[in-house]
Every structure is written in C-alpha cells, then in structure tokens.
Write an enzyme that holds these catalytic residues in place. Sequence first.
Site, PDB file in Angstrom:
ATOM      1  N   HIS A 117      -2.656  60.175  84.173  1.00 28.04           N
ATOM      2  CA  HIS A 117      -1.816  59.154  83.550  1.00 28.04           C
ATOM      3  C   HIS A 117      -2.608  57.886  83.259  1.00 28.04           C
ATOM      4  O   HIS A 117      -3.282  57.348  84.128  1.00 28.04           O
ATOM      5  CB  HIS A 117      -0.674  58.843  84.506  1.00 28.04           C
ATOM      6  CG  HIS A 117       0.380  57.961  83.943  1.00 28.04           C
ATOM      7  ND1 HIS A 117       0.386  56.592  84.132  1.00 28.04           N
ATOM      8  CD2 HIS A 117       1.474  58.240  83.197  1.00 28.04           C
ATOM      9  CE1 HIS A 117       1.447  56.073  83.537  1.00 28.04           C
ATOM     10  NE2 HIS A 117       2.127  57.044  82.955  1.00 28.04           N
ATOM     11  N   ASP A 173       3.829  51.298  70.024  1.00 27.68           N
ATOM     12  CA  ASP A 173       3.554  52.001  71.284  1.00 27.68           C
ATOM     13  C   ASP A 173       4.852  52.651  71.726  1.00 27.68           C
ATOM     14  O   ASP A 173       5.800  51.955  72.099  1.00 27.68           O
ATOM     15  CB  ASP A 173       3.046  51.018  72.337  1.00 27.68           C
ATOM     16  CG  ASP A 173       2.707  51.692  73.668  1.00 27.68           C
ATOM     17  OD1 ASP A 173       2.819  52.933  73.765  1.00 27.68           O
ATOM     18  OD2 ASP A 173       2.346  50.964  74.616  1.00 27.68           O
TER      19      ASP A 173
END
Length: 355
Positions: A117, A173
């Site tokens: 991640h 985003d």
Amino acid sequence: MTTIQTGVLTAATARIFTAAGICAVAAHQVAEALVEADARGISSHGVLLVPMYVDRLLAGSVGNHTEADLVLDAGAVAVLDAGHALGILTADQAMRLAVTKAAALGIGVVSVRRAFHFGGAFRYVQAAMAAGQIGIAAANTRPLMPAPGGASAVLGNNPIAIGVPGPDPVLVDMALSEAALGKIRLAESEGRAIPPTWATDRDGLPTTDPVAALAGLLLPAGGPKGYGLALVIDVLTGVLSGGSFGAGVKGLYADPAVPNDCAHLFLALDPEAFGAADLPERTARLAREVRDSRLAPGVDRVLLPGEREAAAARIAHRDGVRVPESVLTALADTARRVGAQLPAELNGDNGKGQR
C-alpha cells in the site's frame, strides 16, 4: 477531535516507525506522506494506517528495507521488485525514476511488483508536477467490487491519480469505488453511518452500516464505467508488471503475516517532448474557462480537481490537523507496543499519563 500541529504529528509518527525497525530517514518519509494525506482531508490514507502498517512490519509481511530492486531497465521503461517494502518508500523511488527518464526521453514508465500500500496516490503525481511534468500513478488492490450483474468481489477499487503542473494545477486522485475502503473503516472507528451508495452487505444489498459494508462489497463509481476502468488498471499494474492481480492481491487488514502483494504503475510525461512547453499557460486558459462557466443556483464557484484538498493542506499546515480521538488512541497503543514515546498532545492528557 484533537488538533495537532503537522510537525508534531509527523515527528511522533516517524518515532513509531523507527521503533518498529525502519531507519530514521525512511520513517520520516513515510510519516510525512501519511500526515500530508490527513492535511489534505484524506484521513482514510493518513495516520489511521499506522497501526496496520506496524502490525505488518512486526509480522514480517512488510520488510524494513527501503528500496526496491531494479529488475528491468530498458530506455523509457523500468520494472521494480519492491520485495514487500513499505509502499510509500518504493513508490517514491519509482516516480523519481520515471521523472528522470521523462527528463531524458520525454516519457518514463515504471511498474512495481510485490508492492505494498502506497498511501495517497496524489503524492507521486505531485513529484512529477514539481519537475514540470504530467504524472500518473495507479495501484491495484484486493478484490472489493463485483462485476456488473455479479455477486462476488472480482476487482479492487484500484486508485489512479493524474496531475498536471502549472499556475492552476489539476490533480485528480480517486479510487474507482464510490468511496475508498479506508473511508468506511474511518466511519466504523467513529461510529458513523455511511451513504447507501458506497457499499453493499454480504448479500449484495445497499447498506448504511459500515460494519456490514466491510463484510460486503464496495460499489463501483459510475457503475459499469468504474468497473471497466478498475479492470484495465489491474492489467496495467499487476498483469503488466509480472506481479499479482485479481485474487492474488491480499487484504491489508487480513492476516498481517501474509503479504499484501499489490502492484503499482507510474508514468511521467515531459510536456516539452510533445512540443508543449507552454502547457502551464494552456492549462491555465482551460482552468479559467471552467471557473468562469455559468453557475447553478446557490453555487458561488466551481473548483478544479485537487483545489479543495490543496486549500485544506495550506490551512492544516498553518493551524494543525484535526485527528479523531479513536485514531489518537490507536497511535498511542501502537507506540506502546513498539516502545516509542509520544508527546503529550498525542496522549490526549496534557502529559498527565498515558492514554
């Protein structure tokens, strides 16, 4: 909620990672990335993640090395093997390499396999934007969403970010689910309901209960459109890199001893290589057209993608970040587990004792 100065929160978070076995420079790098997500109002990718990251460091599914191995380097293209290091570190490395290649060749493309991640994708496109380049960053996640008409999770919500530099920067985003999983986890930790468009329960029925949602499925943003984009991003990250994809990517909050094993993709484009040295000015013209467009009743202005987050970050760096008590409690507990000492502000007691 408690307001914490960003410098204080960054230093405390770095102290936790250092105590968990990460070198001081890298620990600060990771802490800075997480706090910046909080500053931008993206709390699902902020210090909320620290306990999970530390769990995985202690369990061994995330390594304490700080760089990925370069396994292929061919002109504008490179492939990195992260070896399950902290994703923020190897993602920073990958985008640096993409930017360097773009400066020399007009374009740089770097894929990363055996990754972890990487927090907020905005960070990596900002690095390209700072170099005057267009940046793109994407990642795959464990399956969280069904295909249209399906009743089981087959695709992740696979985030993508695109950033365009200039006096009026544009920064998109987004995860490809209606809401990021981290937002549902944050709602669960705060005892809040979620909108019914975010997720289903285990039976595929829309739910406002974050606990039921975490046991169910996320819903794609835009229905079939979000599904299609998520599928393509799984190809561009996991399939293209030689890494994991689909069910091969494991859950962040599953067994902490089993690697997450996601994959990333980073692109950098040098506008000058496209004969577009005036990209900032041309983008600013487009931005003015957007801002000057006719407004709907009751609306005083329209915003560019990323504008609200950038404004939030400026305020947070001046006034501090507002952190939920549940997150402060988790940070204090994690600090105790690794033997890190936190300042009084993060103990919530003005120095009168541990939380």
